[in-house]
Design an enzyme around this catalytic site. Structure first.
Site, PDB file in Angstrom:
ATOM      1  CE  LYS A   1      49.719  20.662 -79.706  1.00  0.00           C
ATOM      2  NZ  LYS A   1      49.431  22.016 -80.180  1.00  0.00           N
TER       3      LYS A   1
ATOM      4  CB  SER B   1      56.842  18.828 -88.823  1.00  0.00           C
ATOM      5  OG  SER B   1      56.943  18.534 -87.434  1.00  0.00           O
TER       6      SER B   1
ATOM      7  CD  GLU C   1      49.193  14.155 -94.557  1.00  0.00           C
ATOM      8  OE1 GLU C   1      50.319  14.500 -94.980  1.00  0.00           O
ATOM      9  OE2 GLU C   1      48.257  14.937 -94.394  1.00  0.00           O
ATOM     10  CG  LEU C   2      54.771  12.410 -90.992  1.00  0.00           C
ATOM     11  CD1 LEU C   2      56.057  11.704 -90.613  1.00  0.00           C
ATOM     12  CD2 LEU C   2      54.190  13.161 -89.806  1.00  0.00           C
TER      13      LEU C   2
ATOM     14  CB  CYS D   1      50.973  17.418 -96.870  1.00  0.00           C
ATOM     15  SG  CYS D   1      50.999  17.945 -95.148  1.00  0.00           S
TER      16      CYS D   1
END
Length: 460
Positions: free
Chosen positions: A154, A207, A228-229, A262
């Site tokens: 997605k 996020s 992995e934010l 990021c």
């Protein structure tokens, strides 16, 4: 509901795609599960053949794919070309090295034989962001396809053409139907897909809110997840640093991908002995960046990815000023069509301000002046994030000692944080967990099965 692609520079609608129905989602999961039953038994050579073909097609379509990235999310065209090259290198890297990475690991035992067999686990769901629409997909899909897993992906809703293009490349490479499937779905469908017993793991780059939702769904179903934010990477400048070089790299670190990364450098922590010189040069270099059409190779700063992204960062800047922070340069939306904000530096930030705790996802730098390296370390760690970071000093041993004291998944000395196929990528604290890229990136979604061999004559 339609998924719409809008050019962030011209603000024109490019294309729209219908979201998948429940029946279409079910068919996609079923296909991926059926393909897994045979793909898991394919040799590494057969799997590598598919990835190498994907890489070859991407090379042939590099110009087309680069322009697609730029038109959908505003990345400078040269950086888009680099991203396509990097994605290609990831497919090739795992095609070449997976067999070695996944080889049986013998264990020392007193009698008999024991070893670890690394096996695939099944269908995986990837949820990927818009800021690196090909690279992010490659670093998730390539290692897991080589393991023997199959992929449902997605992608972010504002890069649907990129999402469709990746799936089309796999089809052109004659990958088995169901090996890699693009899902045009909304966020609300993610938890339901993870609930499906045929899904064995999920990975998300994005996020904190989205990551927490995916992790909760995976945890409820006792399934592995990798996150992995966000990040609020410190950029520490010691008094012996080369200030000309440090400011050049400060601009690069803060504005790469139009500041939407990021691991972009975000909090500039400078020792007071060199703070005035650093700020003077940093302001000049940020203030003279050329904003404009990201397709123009002379442009140095393009638009943010969406109107919402622009509104968010302008609100953060304005609130910081209202709370007492100082704009050193920039801080406004220029008189240009598109989702632009000027390259900006903000100083006089205190712990009481919202900006002290927030991530800035755009070309806005937070500047802090500290007395010594102890204060620099304390400030670097004064965040809930822990993704990357960098330290600038001529004294490498001193820099390495500071690096050891910073709570982060990655620390670079004398360069902003970056990724490479052969280095692990990931963070700690609220920046997520797990690793991608390198040998570590292929070990997340595997069954590390112990096989112990004891002869019938041996006594336990």
């Amino acid at each position: 509901m339609a998924i719409v692609s809008i050019n962030p520079y011209t603000l024109k609608k490019l294309k729209s795609f219908d979201e998948m129905t429940e029946n279409e989602i079910e068919k996609a999961i079923s296909r991926a599960h059926e393909t897994y039953q045979t793909w898991k038994f394919k040799s590494y050579e057969e799997r590598a053949k598919v990835l190498n073909k994907v890489a070859s097609i991407m090379k042939n379509k590099k110009e087309e794919l680069s322009k697609l990235i730029t038109s959908e999310m505003g990345k400078l065209i040269k950086q888009a070309e680099y991203e396509v090259d990097y994605a290609i290198s990831i497919f090739e890297y795992y095609a070449k090295n997976a067999k070695t990475f996944l080889a049986d690991e013998p264990l020392k035992v007193e009698t008999g034989e024991a070893y670890i067999k690394k096996s695939p686990i099944g269908v995986l769901l990837g949820v990927e962001p818009w800021n690196f629409p090909f690279y992010q997909v490659a670093r998730f899909a390539a290692p897991n396809i080589m393991i023997g897993n199959t992929i449902l992906l997605k992608h972010a809703s504002n890069v649907p053409q990129c999402a469709k293009a990746i799936e089309a490349i796999f089809k052109e490479a004659k990958a088995p139907d169901g090996l890699y499937t693009n899902l045009f779905i909304s966020g609300k469908d993610i938890s339901k897909i993870i609930d499906d017993k045929r899904i064995q793991g999920a990975s998300l780059t994005g996020s904190e809110k989205a990551g927490a939702s995916l992790a909760m769904a995976a945890g409820k179903n006792i399934k592995k997840s990798v996150l992995e934010l966000g990040g609020s990477d410190p950029f520490i400048v010691l008094e012996d640093a080369d200030i000309d070089r440090a400011t050049d790299l400060a601009v690069y670190g803060r504005t790469v991908n139009n500041g939407q990364s990021c691991v972009a450098s975000k909090r500039f922590i400078v020792l007071e002995k060199v703070a005035e010189e650093f700020l003077t040069k940093f302001k000049t270099k940020m203030g003279t960046l050329k904003l404009g059409d990201p397709m123009d190779e002379t442009t140095q700063l393009g638009p943010l990815s969406s109107e919402g992204a622009l509104e968010t960062i302008l609100k953060q800047v304005n609130k910081a000023v209202a709370q007492g922070a100082k704009i050193e340069v920039g801080g406004k939306k220029p008189n240009l069509t598109g989702n632009f904000i000027e390259a900006t530096i903000i100083s006089n930030i205190t712990p009481e301000m919202d900006l002290y705790k927030e991530e800035l996802f755009g070309p806005v730098a937070s500047l802090y002046v500290v007395k010594n390296e102890e204060e620099a370390i304390q400030l670097a760690n004064a965040t809930e994030f822990g993704l990357g970071g960098s330290i600038f000093s001529k004294d490498l041993e001193r820099a390495k000692n500071i690096a050891n004291q910073i709570d982060s998944g990655m620390i670079f000395i004398n360069h902003p944080t970056k990724s490479s196929t052969d280095m692990p990528f990931g963070g700690t604290k609220r920046s997520g967990y797990g690793r991608e890229l390198s040998v570590l990136g292929i070990e997340e979604f595997v069954n590390k099965k112990l096989i112990r061999v004891i002869s019938e004559k041996e006594k336990l």
